[in-house]
Design an enzyme around this catalytic site. Structure first.
Site, PDB file in Angstrom:
ATOM      1  N   CYS A 267       0.432  -1.192   0.005  1.00  0.00           N
ATOM      2  CA  CYS A 267       0.500  -0.030  -0.545  1.00  0.00           C
ATOM      3  C   CYS A 267       1.275   1.302   0.070  1.00  0.00           C
ATOM      4  O   CYS A 267       0.982   1.351  -1.174  1.00  0.00           O
ATOM      5  CB  CYS A 267      -0.765  -0.098   1.188  1.00  0.00           C
TER       6      CYS A 267
HETATM    7  N1  SAJ Z   1       5.104   2.175   9.558  1.00  0.00           N
HETATM    8  C1  SAJ Z   1       6.373   2.615  10.485  1.00  0.00           C
HETATM    9  N2  SAJ Z   1       5.689   3.491  11.251  1.00  0.00           N
HETATM   10  C2  SAJ Z   1       4.148   3.603  11.781  1.00  0.00           C
HETATM   11  C3  SAJ Z   1       3.571   2.335  11.123  1.00  0.00           C
HETATM   12  C4  SAJ Z   1       4.053   1.890   9.863  1.00  0.00           C
HETATM   13  O1  SAJ Z   1       7.714   2.183   9.564  1.00  0.00           O
HETATM   14  O2  SAJ Z   1       4.673   4.090  12.788  1.00  0.00           O
HETATM   15  C5  SAJ Z   1       5.635   1.052   8.563  1.00  0.00           C
HETATM   16  C6  SAJ Z   1       5.278  -0.396   8.413  1.00  0.00           C
HETATM   17  O3  SAJ Z   1       7.108  -1.512   8.988  1.00  0.00           O
HETATM   18  C7  SAJ Z   1       5.650  -1.007   7.145  1.00  0.00           C
HETATM   19  C8  SAJ Z   1       4.909   0.450   6.138  1.00  0.00           C
HETATM   20  O4  SAJ Z   1       5.019   1.656   7.028  1.00  0.00           O
HETATM   21  O5  SAJ Z   1       6.236  -0.878   6.778  1.00  0.00           O
HETATM   22  C9  SAJ Z   1       3.106   0.516   6.271  1.00  0.00           C
HETATM   23  O6  SAJ Z   1       2.591   0.216   7.611  1.00  0.00           O
HETATM   24  P1  SAJ Z   1       0.822  -0.055   7.406  1.00  0.00           P
HETATM   25  O7  SAJ Z   1       1.444  -0.112   9.197  1.00  0.00           O
HETATM   26  O8  SAJ Z   1       0.652   1.035   7.097  1.00  0.00           O
HETATM   27  O9  SAJ Z   1       0.753  -1.319   7.299  1.00  0.00           O
HETATM   28  P2  SAJ Z   1       0.384  -1.310   5.677  1.00  0.00           P
HETATM   29  O10 SAJ Z   1       0.994  -1.206   5.071  1.00  0.00           O
HETATM   30  O11 SAJ Z   1      -0.237  -3.317   6.005  1.00  0.00           O
HETATM   31  O12 SAJ Z   1      -1.154  -0.585   6.007  1.00  0.00           O
HETATM   32  C10 SAJ Z   1      -2.266  -1.019   5.871  1.00  0.00           C
HETATM   33  C11 SAJ Z   1      -3.206  -0.138   5.390  1.00  0.00           C
HETATM   34  N3  SAJ Z   1      -4.709  -0.488   5.158  1.00  0.00           N
HETATM   35  C12 SAJ Z   1      -5.456  -0.859   4.166  1.00  0.00           C
HETATM   36  O13 SAJ Z   1      -4.978   0.445   2.878  1.00  0.00           O
HETATM   37  C13 SAJ Z   1      -6.913  -0.915   3.577  1.00  0.00           C
HETATM   38  C14 SAJ Z   1      -3.292   0.910   6.031  1.00  0.00           C
HETATM   39  O14 SAJ Z   1      -4.799   1.582   6.011  1.00  0.00           O
HETATM   40  C15 SAJ Z   1      -3.341   0.566   7.785  1.00  0.00           C
HETATM   41  O15 SAJ Z   1      -3.731   1.753   8.350  1.00  0.00           O
HETATM   42  C16 SAJ Z   1      -2.588  -0.277   8.220  1.00  0.00           C
HETATM   43  O16 SAJ Z   1      -2.596  -1.366   7.766  1.00  0.00           O
HETATM   44  C17 SAJ Z   1      -2.526  -0.820   9.643  1.00  0.00           C
HETATM   45  O17 SAJ Z   1      -3.110   0.070  10.798  1.00  0.00           O
HETATM   46  O18 SAJ Z   1      -2.095  -1.553   9.905  1.00  0.00           O
END
Ligand code: SAJ
Length: 427
Positions: A267
């Site tokens: 994403c």
């Molecule tokens: N990350 C960080 N710091 C943070 C949060 C995430 O470095 O504070 C990194 C993670 O390690 C990862 C990347 O960013 O490598 C993406 O992390 P993410 O928590 O955004 O996870 P995703 O990519 O799986 O995002 C999904 C998204 N869901 C959809 O698009 C339907 C996002 O909208 C959700 O908020 C997220 O999951 C979630 O909350 O788990």
């Protein structure tokens, strides 16, 4: 319509991945006659035998809808015939930084051959605002001779699947819905009202398409903010992690994001660039927040490696020939998905520096890894930890024995602040 009295509406879901399969199974459970369509014949074979490859759909749930006769899987486009509702949930990757809508295009072309008056087509794939009306509608019309609106319904509803999230599932996550006209909106909303608890109508597909990109661009930009702040705080001798924890105590007006080795997944590294591409293509403007967030987040792997090199150098250890134990190949904790994972880039950089890299990640199946970097795969044992000149923590999987790592390691660089101890440094 009761499921027994009238013929069940026929739903086809194109794309049986982490979005399409849960939707197909749920629709079958809700009484629709469902076809799960995917080009991957191996996937279709697994589905037909009731074997799920999606963590959110256990085999029992899949087997039940297969046994009920309400779910069929196919890779034969002829099986798309006679659909009442078609949902397109196919990948929308980037190719050289630009949106690749080829899967949406081929899906729309396939559907157009089977489109009948009164049917409804819904796009779920993440894409830039305008795709539904400017790309999908003409493809459906050209291939069918029908007119979007008067002859068939068309709408957009972004996916919000968070794989592995037991709290917010397909059913319990509000679903934004839209249509190209009021009748299409009513039809799209009616479908999802049987699938999810809450639907959120918006005025047109463009608002729905932008909603999804806004959600993920919001995260991408805020993660970049804390990543850049982490680098400055380190040089200013300030503990960024403590500052974020403290900021989180504010009960309103703040949402915590935490630094990391970079941003991975299907994403965040991709969706915001659909938005910046559209702004550039349509308005000739630069979406600076997205460009800057990409720049900062894509820089993190280099920053992590530089921190490690400096730490080894301070101990008189050149990286060349050093044994580095990397914990975590996945893009985030407790998942086996390593798409766009920053770990891949970090392993590549360390390998280029001639380090002896070993990788441990119990969640990532070596046979299904997307990692291009090759490195020895090991278990996290005390011997492996003691053998390493440095342990590099990239993912805070619950399954790692971090107490042992802290006890046995000569040096740990922890990019997730999940390990403590005298030999541990944080990002
Ligand atoms: N990350 C960080 N710091 C943070 C949060 C995430 O470095 O504070 C990194 C993670 O390690 C990862 C990347 O960013 O490598 C993406 O992390 P993410 O928590 O955004 O996870 P995703 O990519 O799986 O995002 C999904 C998204 N869901 C959809 O698009 C339907 C996002 O909208 C959700 O908020 C997220 O999951 C979630 O909350 O788990």
């Amino acid at each position: 319509m009761s499921a027994s009295s009238e013929k069940a509406e026929r739903v086809v879901v194109i794309g049986q991945g982490y979005v399409g399969l849960p939707l197909a199974v749920r629709a079958a459970e809700q009484g629709y006659d469902v076809l799960g369509y995917d080009l991957d014949k191996a996937r279709i074979g697994q589905l037909a035998s009731g074997s799920s490859y999606i963590e959110d759909i256990p085999d029992e749930r899949l087997a039940a809808v297969v046994a009920s006769g309400r779910f069929h899987a196919s890779s034969d486009p002829e099986d798309l015939a006679d659909f009442d509702i078609a949902v397109i949930s196919v990948p929308t990757p980037l190719r050289e930084g630009s949106p690749d809508l080829s899967y949406i295009e081929s899906s729309a072309e396939e559907l157009s051959r089977h489109l009948r008056p009164g049917a409804c087509v819904i796009l779920e794939s993440t894409t830039y605002p305008g795709t539904t009306e400017e790309l999908v509608a003409p493809l459906l019309e050209d291939g069918s001779g029908l007119k979007a609106g008067p002859d068939f319904h068309l709408g957009y509803s972004p996916e919000r699947i968070d794989p592995g999230n037991a709290t917010y599932t397909l059913e319990t996550t509000p679903k934004v819905v839209s249509g190209i006209d009021p009748e299409s909106l009513e039809r799209v909303k009616g479908f999802y009202d049987r699938i999810v608890t809450t639907t959120v109508p918006v005025r047109s597909p463009k608002e729905a398409e932008l909603t999804k990109l806004l959600e993920n661009t919001f995260r991408h930009v805020n993660i970049a903010l804390v990543n850049e702040l982490a680098m400055f705080a380190r040089d200013l001798g300030i503990d960024i992690w403590e500052a974020i924890d403290a900021a989180e105590s504010k009960p309103f007006g703040f949402m915590p994001f935490r630094p990391g080795p970079g941003v991975g997944g299907h994403c965040l590294p991709i969706d915001p660039s659909y938005l910046s591409w559209r702004v550039k293509q349509s308005l000739g403007q630069t979406f600076r927040f997205v460009e800057l967030a990409n720049e900062v987040n894509e820089h993190m792997p280099d920053y992590v490696v530089r921190r490690l090199v400096v730490a080894l150098n301070e101990r008189g250890l050149p990286v060349n020939g050093r044994r580095i134990l990397v914990l975590g190949l996945a893009y985030k904790r407790n998942t086996g998905d390593d798409r766009e994972s920053p770990s891949t880039r970090i392993i590549e950089l360390l390998t280029e520096l001639k380090a002896d890299v070993a990788v441990a990640d119990p969640h990532v199946d070596p046979d299904r890894s997307h990692a291009t970097a090759t490195a020895e795969r090991v278990e996290v044992t005390a011997d492996e930890v003691r053998r390493a000149d440095a342990v590099l923590v990239l993912v805070d999987h619950d399954g790692f024995d971090l107490e042992m790592v802290s006890r046995e390691a000569s040096y740990v660089f922890d990019t997730r602040r999940c390990v403590t101890g005298p030999a541990v440094e944080h990002l």
